[in-house]
Design a protein around this motif. Sequence first.
Motif, short mmCIF file in Angstrom:
data_model
loop_
_atom_site.label_atom_id
_atom_site.label_comp_id
_atom_site.label_asym_id
_atom_site.label_seq_id
_atom_site.Cartn_x
_atom_site.Cartn_y
_atom_site.Cartn_z
N HIS A 160 0.63 -1.22 -0.06
CA HIS A 160 -0.06 0.11 -0.14
C HIS A 160 0.74 1.31 0.01
CE1 HIS A 160 1.05 -0.93 4.19
NE2 HIS A 160 0.49 0.22 4.69
N ARG A 197 -5.43 -4.35 -1.05
CA ARG A 197 -6.39 -4.54 0.11
C ARG A 197 -5.71 -4.94 1.48
NH1 ARG A 197 -11.24 -8.46 -2.53
NH2 ARG A 197 -11.50 -7.34 -4.42
N PRO A 198 -5.59 -4.07 2.34
CA PRO A 198 -4.80 -4.45 3.40
C PRO A 198 -5.33 -5.74 4.37
CG PRO A 198 -5.28 -1.90 3.34
CD PRO A 198 -6.20 -2.71 2.16
N ASN A 209 -0.81 -7.16 2.64
CA ASN A 209 -1.84 -6.89 1.88
C ASN A 209 -2.27 -7.79 0.80
OD1 ASN A 209 -2.04 -3.40 2.18
ND2 ASN A 209 0.15 -4.21 1.96
#
Length: 387
Positions: A160, A197-198, A209
């Motif tokens: 991220h 997407r964490p 992620n």
Amino acid sequence: MDFSFGPEDRALRQEARAWLAEHLAGEPPPAPGRAWERELGADGWIGLGWDPAAGDYGNRTAPLTGQVVWAEEYSRAGAPARLGHMGEHLLAPTLIAHGDPAQRTRFLPAIARGEEIWCQGYSEPGAGSDLAAVRTAAVRDAGGRTYRITGQKLWTSYAHRADWCFLLARTTAGSHRHHGLSLLLVPMDQPGRIEVRPIRQLTGEADFNEVFFDGAEARADHVLGGEGDGWRVAMDLLGRERGVAALAQQIGFAAELARIVRLARGTGAAAEPAVRDRIVRQWADLRTMRWTALRTLGGTGDPGAPSVAKLLWSSWHQRLGELAMDVRGAGAALGPHDWSEERPYELDALQRMFLFSRADTIYGGSAEVQRTVIAERVLGLPKEPRP
């Protein structure tokens, strides 16, 4: 093995200690991030272990003993976790070994300056410890200048926050296992083509992620080591995950152990023979790990050394976390802050260490995989049957 520190190492230690004291003087200390990476890069502290024969990319270089000195002082100073670890310690040496001149010129200076952050696209659902089961596909377009990447990566640290990803993908349709793989250098700033997407951890943090690639692009001249040779390059890169960093890690372990000893004395747990025995065993095992790491850095040629090291420290650290909670007793289950929706829970350092250490025997090669490597590649035992 003679692993002694000479006058140059002692001078470097004093310089490193002074630099860290100056740059960590603020309250609170800097968080792991781009600003801190740029500070390190501005004074040449990124890339000490790069081969000096590869060229000057704005970094200073140091022999192995000097690298150990910097790693130890960095950990001893309580400096922040490195956001640029993947680029500096994994990708850069692999670029030096397998990259072409254009790739080295494009990427190494930016890493040395702390300006570009990298993440590692290896693990996938169904292809974590069994990396040869990678299914992410990269197909060349009609012009042959670009790859289109489709697939999913998992447990991708700092995806991220990363600018680039070095990604293992299947570039030969219908290929099996370690054949037909390539290591691609992929820009992460591709809205609509890359989704990050964490993954929320037990500690409440989200540094790992899931990453989804839907037609993401990578240039054909950003294949590291050549198309179809990804397995060899990827294995060489993985071999760099353990090394000088292991000694710095042990400095952190020693600090955690010392804190637990102080806690045991404060709670009275140190009066219990069973607790004292566990503390002594942790101390002795930590000393053994240090000398094992130094022997390995000295070049033993033992193909099982990285696997042995991973087994040792991961199980040791889990036991340390369990010891910390046992020394604290029932109070270990209580958090230091009141519950609220904005801050559902907050952990202190030992609680965070205990929870995160549950994964120590899984990430970076699970304990089961390390035992298999030792059994098959070192002891020569028969391979396990595959489905």
